[in-house]
Scaffold this motif. Structure first.
Motif, short mmCIF file in Angstrom:
data_model
loop_
_atom_site.label_atom_id
_atom_site.label_comp_id
_atom_site.label_asym_id
_atom_site.label_seq_id
_atom_site.Cartn_x
_atom_site.Cartn_y
_atom_site.Cartn_z
N ASP A 1 0.81 -1.22 0.00
CA ASP A 1 0.00 0.00 0.00
C ASP A 1 0.84 1.27 0.00
OD1 ASP A 1 -2.31 -1.54 0.08
OD2 ASP A 1 -2.33 -1.58 2.26
N ILE A 2 1.99 1.24 -0.69
CA ILE A 2 2.83 2.44 -0.74
C ILE A 2 2.09 3.50 -1.53
CG2 ILE A 2 4.97 3.42 -1.65
CD1 ILE A 2 6.35 0.84 -0.95
N ASN A 3 1.96 4.67 -0.93
CA ASN A 3 1.29 5.76 -1.61
C ASN A 3 2.05 7.06 -1.36
OD1 ASN A 3 0.53 6.72 0.95
ND2 ASN A 3 -1.39 5.58 0.90
N ARG A 4 1.56 8.12 -1.90
CA ARG A 4 2.21 9.42 -1.82
C ARG A 4 2.37 9.88 -0.36
NH1 ARG A 4 0.02 14.96 -2.44
NH2 ARG A 4 1.74 16.24 -3.17
N ALA A 5 1.37 9.66 0.47
CA ALA A 5 1.42 10.10 1.87
C ALA A 5 2.54 9.41 2.63
CB ALA A 5 0.07 9.85 2.55
N ILE A 6 2.74 8.13 2.40
CA ILE A 6 3.81 7.40 3.09
C ILE A 6 5.17 7.97 2.68
CG2 ILE A 6 5.00 5.16 3.23
CD1 ILE A 6 2.23 3.85 3.12
N ILE A 7 5.37 8.18 1.40
CA ILE A 7 6.64 8.72 0.92
C ILE A 7 6.88 10.12 1.48
CG2 ILE A 7 7.88 9.47 -1.16
CD1 ILE A 7 6.42 7.12 -2.60
N LEU A 8 5.85 10.96 1.47
CA LEU A 8 6.00 12.32 2.00
C LEU A 8 6.28 12.31 3.50
CD1 LEU A 8 3.25 14.26 0.04
CD2 LEU A 8 5.72 14.38 -0.26
N ASN A 9 5.65 11.41 4.24
CA ASN A 9 5.90 11.33 5.68
C ASN A 9 7.32 10.86 5.98
OD1 ASN A 9 3.58 12.25 7.13
ND2 ASN A 9 2.49 10.50 6.30
N VAL A 10 7.83 9.97 5.18
CA VAL A 10 9.23 9.54 5.35
C VAL A 10 10.15 10.72 5.07
CG1 VAL A 10 11.05 8.05 4.43
CG2 VAL A 10 8.80 7.09 4.94
N LEU A 11 9.93 11.38 3.94
CA LEU A 11 10.78 12.52 3.56
C LEU A 11 10.69 13.67 4.57
CD1 LEU A 11 10.17 12.64 -0.30
CD2 LEU A 11 12.19 11.80 0.92
N LEU A 12 9.54 13.83 5.17
CA LEU A 12 9.30 14.91 6.12
C LEU A 12 10.20 14.80 7.35
CD1 LEU A 12 7.20 17.26 6.81
CD2 LEU A 12 6.01 15.52 8.11
N THR A 13 10.50 13.61 7.79
CA THR A 13 11.24 13.44 9.04
C THR A 13 12.70 13.02 8.86
OG1 THR A 13 10.29 11.22 9.21
CG2 THR A 13 9.20 12.99 10.45
N ILE A 14 13.14 12.83 7.63
CA ILE A 14 14.56 12.53 7.40
C ILE A 14 15.46 13.63 7.95
CG2 ILE A 14 16.32 12.34 5.58
CD1 ILE A 14 14.42 10.49 4.08
N PRO A 15 15.16 14.91 7.73
CA PRO A 15 16.04 15.95 8.29
C PRO A 15 16.18 15.89 9.81
CG PRO A 15 14.59 16.91 6.64
CD PRO A 15 14.12 15.50 6.88
N PHE A 16 15.14 15.52 10.51
CA PHE A 16 15.21 15.39 11.97
C PHE A 16 16.24 14.34 12.35
CE2 PHE A 16 13.84 13.54 16.01
CZ PHE A 16 13.77 14.67 16.80
N GLY A 17 16.18 13.18 11.73
CA GLY A 17 17.11 12.10 12.03
C GLY A 17 18.53 12.42 11.61
N PHE A 18 18.69 13.23 10.57
CA PHE A 18 20.01 13.60 10.09
C PHE A 18 20.63 14.70 10.96
CE2 PHE A 18 22.98 16.02 7.47
CZ PHE A 18 23.77 15.01 6.94
#
Length: 151
Positions: free
Chosen positions: A37-54
């Motif tokens: 069920d990969i969709n746009r919202a999942i991808i955007l939510n992953v991308l949204l929090t990558i900077p926090f982890g970095f």
């Protein structure tokens, strides 16, 4: 963090129809299969929090366990704020979703691994090419807690 708050909390629309935007229609507690069920919202939510982890390891000493805890706190805070706004206003144009929690957490972990890869690349380049360290490179080395042999 300001962009995360802006994207996940605003705009707050107050003139929504409470019958259409009921709590049962605004909350999803059933996880999807992320592999089918990969969709746009999942991808955007992953991308949204990558900077926090970095970026968090540059500000605070963390290991994998700590970054995981911070990631869970961040994502639960985001979803809780959405729920609080819904409860205060009686309607909200945001969707509280368990899948967002999973995808935001994955984004934080991905960001942390990107941090580790970045620091490893910088430090191996310093060692390989005998680069004289400056304050920025020292900061990166200190954040990654890896000793540079050529100082």
């Amino acid at each position: 963090m300001m962009l995360v708050i802006n994207y996940t909390q605003f705009p707050i629309i107050t003139d929504l129809d409470p019958l259409y935007h009921s709590l049962s229609n605004s909350v999803n507690l059933v996880p999807n299969n992320p592999f089918t069920d990969i969709n746009r919202a999942i991808i955007l939510n992953v991308l949204l929090t990558i900077p926090f982890g970095f970026l968090l390891p540059f500000l605070k000493s963390v290991n994998f366990k700590k970054i995981g805890i911070y990631g869970i706190v961040l994502t639960l805070s985001i979803e809780s704020l959405q729920l609080i706004v819904y409860l205060l206003l009686g309607a909200h144009n945001r969707f509280i979703d368990i899948n967002d929690i999973f995808s935001n957490f994955i984004g934080v972990i991905c960001g942390y691994f990107l941090f580790k890869i970045f620091c490893g690349f910088v430090i191996s380049s310093i060692n390989k090419y005998n680069i004289e360290t400056n304050s920025i490179l020292e900061f990166i080395c200190n954040a990654s807690k890896i000793y540079v042999s050529n100082k």
